[in-house]
Write an enzyme that holds these catalytic residues in place. Structure first.
Site, PDB file in Angstrom:
ATOM      1  N   ASP A  38      27.041   3.672   0.439  1.00  0.00           N
ATOM      2  CA  ASP A  38      27.495   4.669  -0.480  1.00  0.00           C
ATOM      3  C   ASP A  38      26.520   5.797  -0.561  1.00  0.00           C
ATOM      4  O   ASP A  38      25.378   5.500  -0.568  1.00  0.00           O
ATOM      5  CB  ASP A  38      27.833   3.825  -1.851  1.00  0.00           C
ATOM      6  N   ASP A  65      32.676   0.959  -6.289  1.00  0.00           N
ATOM      7  CA  ASP A  65      32.801   0.419  -4.785  1.00  0.00           C
ATOM      8  C   ASP A  65      32.984  -1.090  -4.730  1.00  0.00           C
ATOM      9  O   ASP A  65      32.599  -1.851  -3.619  1.00  0.00           O
ATOM     10  CB  ASP A  65      31.670   0.959  -4.017  1.00  0.00           C
ATOM     11  N   ASP A  96      26.296   1.284  -5.553  1.00  0.00           N
ATOM     12  CA  ASP A  96      25.656   1.020  -6.853  1.00  0.00           C
ATOM     13  C   ASP A  96      26.429   0.420  -7.902  1.00  0.00           C
ATOM     14  O   ASP A  96      26.018   0.310  -8.968  1.00  0.00           O
ATOM     15  CB  ASP A  96      25.259   2.418  -7.392  1.00  0.00           C
TER      16      ASP A  96
END
Ligand code: ADP
Ligand code: MG
Length: 635
Positions: free
Chosen positions: A334, A532, A528
């Protein structure tokens, strides 16, 4: 590392020494005085036999009544009793003696590993100094257990104490050592307003902290739970060993039975000597029938690998993930908060028919309930007091922005695609950066209020992280981001990533990842933990970083990196591969030695002594090898 034996272990050591001395003494006696009748020696050797084996014999007898005939204690009893029956008294004693040596060694190794993982993770706080206000308004300190402290309480933390709960410093400054959680040994300076994390160590100053949650929700409680449950998630290699042990023992025992009975009958000779030869060979089989070396060393290897990783601030939720990491060939990142700092600085404000201050005001209010890094930065850029009572209904639109009702009006704050959605008359900005557009949506029309340009920085360690991954042979590095094409491109080029995809919604990220997996890639996704979770769950292994203080990350990921450092990914890969290699070494080595002894035993080349030495020797070597997993530095 010093290890103190438990009382039980010390007692066993004494029994082993006494039995060993008696065994040697009587064996010497037997060699010198050949005239002494056999029954005298039987009685003599029974002494060390009982000293060393009384508990094994007792368990074996109990097990017979419970129908557990293939239990290792029963098998050892059978083997040693068999040796006595064929007149090999010293061998009979030796079987149990070495069995106990192996058991003792195993119990010390397991105890030591457990203890050292616990010591590494010596983060459980024992107490908290709670400030209690008396009826007359005066305050005093009370020592309570961390579980009893309510959210929003004030606690005092003194130098040398573990920080018992997560919270914010309200008075005093200090330095904090986070090494127990992150592996990072440099202490951090803390001043009022800073966030402290439970499980870290207060080094220098006295400070007052307002707690931001209860103990059960604290970082330390979550980590402890994670480490304690990690042995529930078994690796394929562990399951294989369990299944293997299930049929290995019966097969060897049946072979032993056949070896004792068939050759003598087949040869048609039934003299006592022939019988005792073949029974002797069968007993060798019984001694080798225990798969202990595998059953003990394989889980121990995984456990020490997980322990060694936790020392580096890499928390692995189970052996299965360790195994999966070792096989990974693709790392998917990400962007925001993972490869970049996620701390956006506001570069410029371009308002449309309102003032800059008004635009920032609306953006900050709209973002005031979001934990997205962009939101946090906008709120920080807004220096004045935020009157949250002006904010009504708020909705986060993952990967796009937020919608909020402010002073009764409907506002949308987010990227270009969100603006398209609401039909705002927006335009691109000529400045580089992530653009936060603001629009007010009314019943009949949509008003574009302008945009805020924010910029993020690449983490200083990110380039090295990619380099290290390439070094360990993972050359496929992919970045998935919801951000704009030009920003994604510049980050990907700076970090030398092999590919990137921009303008993705959370569900698009899942699709991209599934594409990779469908092409046979073994994937690690690194995020993180902020919007996500679906991707973390989809990947073969989900790694969340920066878990200090972030609940989402600890819960949704398979592996948690306690600090923000992406270099630890390559380290995790190396630790996992080394652990797998050690597991394989143990499996191959133990099986090879067992098979060798079985073959030699069947042909009468390996005697009981070799079998006994071989069995315990393999166990000891395999355990020692397992403990190496603990010391893999990843360097
Ligand atoms: P990334 O994939 O880089 O982690 P996200 O998926 O969280 O980014 O968000 C993608 C894009 O959506 C961001 O670059 C931003 O333009 C927009 N966005 C998401 N959340 C917000 C927010 N709270 N405020 C403003 N913009 C946002
Ligand atoms: Mg993100």
């Amino acid at each position: 590392m010093k290890y103190k034996m438990t009382r039980k272990q010390k007692k066993m050591l004494r029994r082993i020494i006494i039995a060993a001395i008696l065994l040697v003494a009587f064996t010497v006696l037997k060699v010198i005085f050949k005239d002494i009748p056999w029954y005298v020696f039987l009685l003599l050797f029974l002494i060390p036999y009982l000293v060393i084996g009384y508990d094994v014999l007792r368990t074996a007898v109990i097990n017979i009544f419970h129908g557990q005939l293939l239990d290792e204690k029963f098998l050892m009893t059978l083997a040693s009793a068999g040796a006595f029956a064929t007149g090999d008294f010293p061998e009979g004693v030796a079987v149990l003696l070495f069995f106990q040596v192996g058991e003792l060694f195993e119990s010390i190794a397991v105890g030591r590993t457990r203890k050292s993982v616990a010591a590494l993770m010596d983060i459980r706080p024992d107490y908290a100094n709670l400030i209690v206000t008396d009826d007359d308004g005066s305050e005093h300190e009370e020592t309570v257990s961390p579980e009893e402290v309510a959210i929003g309480s004030v606690i005092v933390i003194k130098p040398g104490e573990k920080i018992p709960l997560d919270g914010i410093i309200i008075e005093g400054s200090t330095t904090v050592n986070t090494s127990a959680l992150t592996g990072e040994s440099l202490p951090q300076d803390m001043v009022p307003g800073d966030k402290v994390i439970s499980g870290t160590l207060n080094l220098t100053g006295v400070c007052k902290v307002r707690t931001s949650g209860v103990f059960a929700e604290s970082t330390v409680a979550k980590i402890l739970e994670l480490v304690e449950n990690s042995s529930d998630n078994k690796a394929q290699a562990e399951n294989f060993i369990t299944r293997f042990a299930h049929w290995y023992t019966p097969v060897v025992v049946i072979s032993a039975l056949l070896l004792a009975v068939v050759p003598p009958l087949f040869l048609g000779i039934t003299s006592g000597e022939v019988w005792s030869t073949w029974i002797g060979r069968a007993l060798v089989f019984l001694v080798v029938s225990c798969p202990c070396a595998l059953v003990v060393s394989v889980p121990l290897s995984f456990f020490s690998g997980i322990g060694g990783a936790s020392r580096e601030g890499i928390l692995i939720k189970g052996a299965n993930y360790l195994e999966a990491v070792s096989r990974a060939d693709t790392v998917v990142f990400d962007k925001t908060g993972t490869l970049t700092k996620g701390a956006f600085a506001v570069d410029d404000i371009h308002p449309n028919e309102i003032s800059s201050a008004e635009l920032l005001d609306i953006a900050a209010l709209a973002e005031s309930y979001s934990s997205h890094p962009i939101a946090v930065s906008v709120i920080q850029a807004h220096h004045d007091h935020l009157d949250k009572s002006r904010v009504g209904d708020v909705k986060e639109i993952a990967g796009k922005g937020v919608r909020a009702v402010i002073d009764g009006d409907d506002y949308y704050v987010g990227n270009g695609s969100l603006m398209d959605e609401v039909g705002a008359d927006w335009h691109e900005c000529h400045l580089t950066g992530t653009i936060i557009h603001v629009a007010r949506v009314m019943a009949d029309r949509c008003e574009y209020l302008g945009h805020i340009i924010v910029n993020d920085e690449i983490k200083p360690e990110s380039a090295k992280a990619i380099e290290e991954l390439n070094k360990v042979g993972i050359s496929n590095t992919v970045m998935l981001t919801g951000d704009k094409e030009d920003i994604a491109k510049s980050v990907a080029e700076k970090l030398k990533l092999s590919s990137y995809h921009a303008k993705l919604l959370p569900q698009d990220k899942v699709e991209r990842l599934k594409d990779l997996m469908a092409r046979g890639k073994k994937t690690i996704f690194v995020g993180d933990g902020i919007n996500d979770a679906p991707v973390l769950a989809t990947a073969d292994v989900g790694i969340a970083m920066g878990a200090m203080g972030s609940d989402a990350a600890i819960e949704s990921a398979d592996i948690v990196l306690m600090d923000d450092n992406p270099v630890k990914i390559a380290k995790a890969v190396m630790i996992s591969r080394k652990t797998m290699q050690i597991v394989k070494e143990n499996i191959v080595f133990s099986l090879a030695v067992k098979v060798l002894i079985l073959v030699l035993g069947a042909f009468g080349i390996a005697n009981m002594w070799l079998a006994v030495f071989g069995d315990v020797g393999v166990l000891v070597l395999a355990i020692l090898n397992s403990l190496r997993c603990f010391r893999i530095s990843g360097k």
